[in-house]
Design a protein around this motif. Sequence first.
Motif, PDB file in Angstrom:
ATOM      1  N   CYS A  20     -13.655   7.491   2.062  1.00 13.36           N
ATOM      2  CA  CYS A  20     -13.669   6.120   1.547  1.00 13.36           C
ATOM      3  C   CYS A  20     -14.972   5.443   1.994  1.00 13.36           C
ATOM      4  O   CYS A  20     -15.295   5.439   3.185  1.00 13.36           O
ATOM      5  CB  CYS A  20     -12.469   5.351   2.073  1.00 13.36           C
ATOM      6  N   ASP A  39     -14.930   2.297  -5.979  1.00 16.18           N
ATOM      7  CA  ASP A  39     -15.706   1.335  -5.198  1.00 16.18           C
ATOM      8  C   ASP A  39     -16.617   0.572  -6.147  1.00 16.18           C
ATOM      9  O   ASP A  39     -17.195   1.144  -7.072  1.00 16.18           O
ATOM     10  CB  ASP A  39     -16.530   2.086  -4.144  1.00 16.18           C
ATOM     11  N   LYS A  40     -16.746  -0.720  -5.913  1.00 13.75           N
ATOM     12  CA  LYS A  40     -17.524  -1.561  -6.825  1.00 13.75           C
ATOM     13  C   LYS A  40     -19.010  -1.197  -6.812  1.00 13.75           C
ATOM     14  O   LYS A  40     -19.660  -1.194  -7.852  1.00 13.75           O
ATOM     15  CB  LYS A  40     -17.336  -3.027  -6.443  1.00 13.75           C
ATOM     16  N   GLU A  47     -10.684  -6.141   1.069  1.00 18.24           N
ATOM     17  CA  GLU A  47     -11.999  -6.722   0.764  1.00 18.24           C
ATOM     18  C   GLU A  47     -11.854  -7.943  -0.152  1.00 18.24           C
ATOM     19  O   GLU A  47     -12.503  -8.968   0.050  1.00 18.24           O
ATOM     20  CB  GLU A  47     -12.882  -5.664   0.107  1.00 18.24           C
ATOM     21  N   VAL A  57      -9.774  -1.841  -0.712  1.00 17.70           N
ATOM     22  CA  VAL A  57     -10.238  -2.731  -1.780  1.00 17.70           C
ATOM     23  C   VAL A  57      -9.439  -4.026  -1.753  1.00 17.70           C
ATOM     24  O   VAL A  57     -10.013  -5.127  -1.857  1.00 17.70           O
ATOM     25  CB  VAL A  57     -10.112  -2.029  -3.161  1.00 17.70           C
ATOM     26  N   TRP A  82     -12.466  -5.858 -10.743  1.00 14.34           N
ATOM     27  CA  TRP A  82     -13.036  -5.006  -9.705  1.00 14.34           C
ATOM     28  C   TRP A  82     -13.800  -3.845 -10.331  1.00 14.34           C
ATOM     29  O   TRP A  82     -14.953  -3.614 -10.012  1.00 14.34           O
ATOM     30  CB  TRP A  82     -11.938  -4.500  -8.767  1.00 14.34           C
ATOM     31  N   GLU A  83     -13.155  -3.088 -11.223  1.00  8.78           N
ATOM     32  CA  GLU A  83     -13.816  -1.990 -11.914  1.00  8.78           C
ATOM     33  C   GLU A  83     -14.324  -2.478 -13.265  1.00  8.78           C
ATOM     34  O   GLU A  83     -13.686  -3.310 -13.896  1.00  8.78           O
ATOM     35  CB  GLU A  83     -12.844  -0.827 -12.149  1.00  8.78           C
TER      36      GLU A  83
END
Length: 155
Positions: free
Chosen positions: A58, A74-75, A89, A86, A132-133
Motif C-alpha cells: 500500500c 491510489d489517487k 485520508e 483511503v 477519488w478514482e
Amino acid sequence: MDRNRRHSRNRGRSWNEMRGGQEQKPKFRRSIVPVETRQEIAAKEKAIKDFKAREVICPMCGQPITDVSSAIADKATGTPAHFDCVLGEISKNEKVKANERLTYIGQGRFAVLSFENPRDMRHFKIERIIEWEERNKSFDWRTEMAGLYSQVKQI
C-alpha cells in the motif's frame, strides 16, 4: 366436469393441429459454450495463485495488501491501496458534522451523507460527493484480476 369440457373442445387434436398445423419456431436458440479442458482450468488456477502470491504494498501505509479485491486505486499513483487507508485520508481532509457520515458509494466515489434522524439510516441526503478514482480510467491491476476471476471465456 371442467375436464370433460376441455377434452371435448380439443376433440383429440394436438396443439399444432388446433393452430392450423403450423409449427412453432423456438423462441430462443441454445448456444454451445465450449467446455474448458482440465489443462485450461489448471492454468487458470495457477495464474490466480501467482496473482495472489504477488506482494502488493500500500503506498499510503507501506503495509502489504492481503486482499487486492477490496483495494482501491491510489489517487497519485493508481496502484492498489488499502480501502481503510483511503477512507482515513479522506476523513482527515473532510469536515464531517455530528449528523453526517462519510460513506463509499461505488465507482471510486465517496459521499458525505446527512441524516435528519441519526437513528434512522434509511433516510439521508447526499451533501457532497468526493471523486477519488477517475471515472473513465481503467487500472491494469484491476483488469488483470477481473480477467482471472471471470467465469466467461473469451473466444
